[in-house]
Design a protein around this motif. Structure first.
Motif, PDB file in Angstrom:
ATOM      1  N   ASP A   6       0.867  -1.186   0.000  1.00 62.02           N
ATOM      2  CA  ASP A   6       0.000   0.000   0.000  1.00 62.02           C
ATOM      3  C   ASP A   6       0.904   1.236   0.000  1.00 62.02           C
ATOM      4  N   ARG A  31       0.495   4.153   0.858  1.00 61.52           N
ATOM      5  CA  ARG A  31       0.444   5.039   2.037  1.00 61.52           C
ATOM      6  C   ARG A  31       1.467   4.661   3.091  1.00 61.52           C
ATOM      7  N   ASP A  52       4.719   6.809   2.451  1.00 63.41           N
ATOM      8  CA  ASP A  52       4.686   8.274   2.540  1.00 63.41           C
ATOM      9  C   ASP A  52       5.346   8.762   3.821  1.00 63.41           C
ATOM     10  N   ALA A 100       4.724  10.966   6.901  1.00 62.35           N
ATOM     11  CA  ALA A 100       3.515  11.454   7.576  1.00 62.35           C
ATOM     12  C   ALA A 100       3.689  12.917   8.000  1.00 62.35           C
ATOM     13  N   PRO A 153       0.064   5.621   9.925  1.00 67.22           N
ATOM     14  CA  PRO A 153       0.044   5.241   8.508  1.00 67.22           C
ATOM     15  C   PRO A 153      -0.386   3.793   8.265  1.00 67.22           C
ATOM     16  N   GLY A 158      -3.841   3.849   7.511  1.00 72.63           N
ATOM     17  CA  GLY A 158      -4.179   4.730   6.398  1.00 72.63           C
ATOM     18  C   GLY A 158      -4.263   6.198   6.735  1.00 72.63           C
ATOM     19  N   GLY A 197      -2.085   9.567   7.530  1.00 73.50           N
ATOM     20  CA  GLY A 197      -0.733  10.103   7.357  1.00 73.50           C
ATOM     21  C   GLY A 197      -0.359  11.164   8.364  1.00 73.50           C
TER      22      GLY A 197
END
Ligand code: NI
Length: 166
Positions: free
Chosen positions: A3, A5, A8, A10, A43, A46, A48
């Protein structure tokens, strides 16, 4: 794992003691309890934001106890060059385990849900758990830290061959 995400960086939490922040922490707590984990980062569900939870009342076998902690906008500072390898798993990579080098001693600083400062100097398993969870806030999953990928595999297969080493 897979995934986007989870990869990323945060964002910092800008306001404390808000209903959305408390709701996020409740979601994290429910998820960690349901999956029986030692820690969880926003995260991983889901969201961030730079929020992690970790710790448990019952100590892990052969490990130091780690007090239950909600840590927001954390900053980690190693206190020596000493690095130690230890086995880790992750709720985002179920069924897998790897031998991961981490700082042995570090200071962490951040905030609780009400904006009060948390500052601790820790070592060993406590330091490892904090590093693992805070890595999630920078899009880093533990396999990215493994120095020898021969020490990475399925938990049930590894268990057949050896006891995890610290
Ligand atoms: Ni994890």
């Amino acid at each position: 794992m897979g995934d986007a995400r989870l990869l990323d960086v945060a964002r910092p939490v800008l306001a404390f003691d808000t209903a959305p922040l408390h709701a996020l922490i409740a979601d994290l707590e429910d998820t960690m309890a349901h999956l029986d984990g030692a820690g969880l980062a926003a995260p991983q569900i889901g969201v961030g934001l730079r929020v992690v939870i970790f710790g448990f009342d019952e100590p892990y076998p052969d490990e130091d106890s780690v007090p239950y902690t909600v840590l927001i906008n954390p900053v980690l500072t190693p206190l020596s060059d000493e690095v130690e390898a230890g086995w880790e798993g992750c709720l985002s990579l179920p069924g897998l385990r790897g031998l991961v080098p981490r700082w042995r001693h570090l200071r962490y600083r951040g905030f609780d849900p009400f904006g009060r400062v948390i500052e601790r100097e820790v070592g060993g398993f406590h330091a490892r758990v904090v590093q693992h969870e805070c890595d999630h806030l920078d899009g880093i999953l533990y396999p990215m830290r493994i120095s020898d990928l021969r020490s990475f595999g399925f938990t049930d297969v590894l268990d057949l061959q050896q006891e995890p080493e610290e």
